[in-house]
Design a protein around this motif. Structure first.
Motif, mmCIF file in Angstrom:
data_model
loop_
_atom_site.group_PDB
_atom_site.id
_atom_site.type_symbol
_atom_site.label_atom_id
_atom_site.label_comp_id
_atom_site.label_asym_id
_atom_site.label_seq_id
_atom_site.Cartn_x
_atom_site.Cartn_y
_atom_site.Cartn_z
ATOM 1 N N MET A 1 0.845 -1.144 -0.183
ATOM 2 C CA MET A 1 -0.051 -0.147 -0.005
ATOM 3 C C MET A 1 0.814 1.197 0.163
ATOM 4 S SD MET A 1 -3.371 -1.063 2.503
ATOM 5 C CE MET A 1 -2.350 -1.229 3.914
ATOM 6 N N HIS A 2 0.118 2.230 -0.377
ATOM 7 C CA HIS A 2 0.757 3.657 -0.432
ATOM 8 C C HIS A 2 0.335 4.598 0.777
ATOM 9 C CE1 HIS A 2 1.646 1.887 -4.258
ATOM 10 N NE2 HIS A 2 2.750 2.470 -4.113
ATOM 11 N N PHE A 3 1.115 5.062 1.469
ATOM 12 C CA PHE A 3 0.851 6.148 2.606
ATOM 13 C C PHE A 3 1.325 7.481 2.287
ATOM 14 C CE2 PHE A 3 0.182 1.864 4.478
ATOM 15 C CZ PHE A 3 -1.015 2.032 5.170
ATOM 16 N N ILE A 65 3.649 16.061 -5.050
ATOM 17 C CA ILE A 65 3.423 14.776 -5.121
ATOM 18 C C ILE A 65 2.104 14.848 -6.020
ATOM 19 C CG2 ILE A 65 2.301 12.738 -3.609
ATOM 20 C CD1 ILE A 65 4.356 13.863 -1.222
ATOM 21 N N GLU A 66 1.312 15.460 -5.839
ATOM 22 C CA GLU A 66 -0.026 15.460 -6.662
ATOM 23 C C GLU A 66 0.529 15.491 -8.274
ATOM 24 O OE1 GLU A 66 -4.335 17.454 -6.523
ATOM 25 O OE2 GLU A 66 -2.770 18.723 -6.169
ATOM 26 N N ALA A 67 1.189 16.545 -8.387
ATOM 27 C CA ALA A 67 1.609 16.920 -9.729
ATOM 28 C C ALA A 67 2.328 15.614 -10.397
ATOM 29 C CB ALA A 67 2.792 18.247 -9.672
ATOM 30 N N LEU A 70 0.564 11.074 -8.226
ATOM 31 C CA LEU A 70 0.642 9.757 -7.315
ATOM 32 C C LEU A 70 -0.393 9.609 -6.322
ATOM 33 C CD1 LEU A 70 4.339 10.467 -6.331
ATOM 34 C CD2 LEU A 70 3.557 8.655 -7.707
ATOM 35 N N LEU A 71 -1.215 10.792 -6.245
ATOM 36 C CA LEU A 71 -2.451 10.617 -5.202
ATOM 37 C C LEU A 71 -3.319 9.798 -5.405
ATOM 38 C CD1 LEU A 71 -3.056 14.480 -4.191
ATOM 39 C CD2 LEU A 71 -1.523 12.647 -3.099
ATOM 40 N N LYS A 72 -3.680 9.454 -6.877
ATOM 41 C CA LYS A 72 -4.415 8.238 -7.139
ATOM 42 C C LYS A 72 -3.954 6.874 -6.524
ATOM 43 C CE LYS A 72 -2.540 7.910 -11.872
ATOM 44 N NZ LYS A 72 -2.785 7.953 -13.292
ATOM 45 N N THR A 94 -5.290 18.671 1.919
ATOM 46 C CA THR A 94 -4.540 17.441 1.507
ATOM 47 C C THR A 94 -5.542 16.270 1.549
ATOM 48 O OG1 THR A 94 -2.530 18.204 2.578
ATOM 49 C CG2 THR A 94 -2.637 15.877 1.937
ATOM 50 N N ALA A 95 -6.420 15.996 2.634
ATOM 51 C CA ALA A 95 -7.527 15.225 2.642
ATOM 52 C C ALA A 95 -8.237 15.238 1.499
ATOM 53 C CB ALA A 95 -8.350 15.390 4.010
ATOM 54 N N ARG A 96 -8.794 16.512 1.071
ATOM 55 C CA ARG A 96 -9.676 16.583 -0.156
ATOM 56 C C ARG A 96 -9.099 16.245 -1.259
ATOM 57 N NH1 ARG A 96 -9.982 20.134 -4.062
ATOM 58 N NH2 ARG A 96 -8.368 21.448 -3.126
ATOM 59 N N ARG A 97 -7.642 16.502 -1.514
ATOM 60 C CA ARG A 97 -7.111 16.062 -2.976
ATOM 61 C C ARG A 97 -6.953 14.758 -2.840
ATOM 62 N NH1 ARG A 97 -4.643 20.909 -5.249
ATOM 63 N NH2 ARG A 97 -4.656 22.532 -4.076
ATOM 64 N N VAL A 98 -6.380 14.078 -1.727
ATOM 65 C CA VAL A 98 -6.424 12.575 -1.715
ATOM 66 C C VAL A 98 -7.764 11.948 -2.042
ATOM 67 C CG1 VAL A 98 -5.952 10.467 -0.324
ATOM 68 C CG2 VAL A 98 -4.404 12.652 -0.150
ATOM 69 N N ARG A 99 -8.799 12.361 -1.559
ATOM 70 C CA ARG A 99 -10.010 11.759 -1.682
ATOM 71 C C ARG A 99 -10.406 11.753 -3.159
ATOM 72 N NH1 ARG A 99 -12.427 13.080 4.109
ATOM 73 N NH2 ARG A 99 -12.098 11.146 5.089
ATOM 74 N N GLU A 100 -10.345 13.236 -3.671
ATOM 75 C CA GLU A 100 -10.736 13.451 -4.823
ATOM 76 C C GLU A 100 -9.923 12.481 -6.181
ATOM 77 O OE1 GLU A 100 -10.227 17.503 -6.066
ATOM 78 O OE2 GLU A 100 -12.054 18.020 -4.881
ATOM 79 N N ALA A 101 -8.783 12.265 -5.635
ATOM 80 C CA ALA A 101 -7.998 11.234 -6.640
ATOM 81 C C ALA A 101 -8.143 9.810 -6.316
ATOM 82 C CB ALA A 101 -6.379 11.542 -6.396
#
Length: 283
Positions: A1-3, A65-67, A70-72, A94-101
């Motif tokens: 998994m990825h954290f 990291i998002e660019a 990787l967040l997906k 950050t939580a919002r971006r992770v969940r969107e991805a």
């Protein structure tokens, strides 16, 4: 998994990201650590050097990291010590971006505020951030005994007290993990953890290991270990048993070595395969 892990960093010792990253890696998981503070050592020593990371710096690192796309691939977001209230919006963003991805990603929020032997040790506004904004939005919340009382405004002396207080936190999260629970209606020589959901709860007890100065970072390591086992297995009781057994083995090794810092590296084989196994019971 990825954290993706937004927590504190110390050069010496094991708290925050230093307590979470290595155990997760030793279990075979990838960790993208973003540091919310850069200190020489944890504040329990009474003196330290370093500074809280500026909010825009932490946000920039997450955006980088998002660019990379990787967040997906992020399976879980771990958040812990927030050194300044200005970081609150970054954590939520950050939580919002992770969940969107990745809508399946789990947010584990460790509301680091203090402990029974230190009291509250965060800056003003941090407790309100956790209580009013972070906890209602996360999936798993992992307070210790002191933090449970502080967040709920309730005295937790008995098992019923602990269960009632934990359920007060479940307006948003699916699960509350209460670490280092010490109650008056349990043997004094043991320490417990509770995992409390909306419809079920589990308890696990381990012998209390005495220290002249208790190691810091235990809750950070437990939050990471439990999250990994819970997300991977989907089994709360299994995850509770694995996390409790691993941290007990590390604490035993720490006491045997006469060290103040968690012996995560020296006890890494015991962390993965604890010699003594503890089993959670349903309540």
């Amino acid at each position: 998994m990825h954290f993706l892990s937004l927590q504190s960093h110390v050069a010496y010792g094991y708290v925050g990201n230093r307590a979470a990253t290595f155990p997760l890696q030793r279990l075979g998981h990838e960790v993208w650590a973003v540091n919310t503070v850069e200190f020489s050592n944890h504040t329990g020593y009474g003196a330290w050097r370093g500074r809280v990371a500026p909010a825009d710096q932490v946000g920039d690192i997450v955006h980088g990291i998002e660019a990379l796309g990787l967040l997906k691939r992020c399976d879980a977001l771990l958040t812990g010590y927030v050194g300044d209230a200005a970081l609150a919006d970054v954590v939520l963003d950050t939580a919002r971006r992770v969940r969107e991805a990745n809508p399946r990603a789990v947010w584990c929020c460790d509301p680091v505020l203090g402990d029974v032997d230190t009291g509250l040790y965060v800056r003003p506004g941090i407790d309100a951030f956790f209580r009013e904004r972070a906890i209602p939005a996360c999936d798993l919340v992992t307070p210790n005994h002191f933090e449970l009382e502080h967040l709920t405004g309730r005295t937790v002396a008995t098992l019923d007290d602990a269960l009632a207080a934990a359920r007060m936190l479940l307006a948003g999260p699916k699960l509350a993990l209460i670490t280092s629970l010490r109650r008056t209606d349990a043997p004094a020589e043991q320490v417990e953890m509770l995992a409390v959901g909306r419809e079920a709860a589990w308890r696990i007890a381990t012998p209390l290991i005495g220290f002249d100065v208790a190691p810091n970072g235990t809750g950070d390591a437990v939050a990471a270990l439990f999250s990994a086992h819970w997300i991977e297995s989907g089994d709360v009781a299994f995850a509770l048993g694995k996390a409790a057994s691993s941290i007990f083995a590390v604490l035993e090794a720490t006491r045997a070595a006469g060290e103040r810092e968690l012996q995560l590296v020296a006890a890494q084989d015991r962390l993965v395969a604890p010699p003594r196994r503890f089993v959670a019971e349903a309540l």
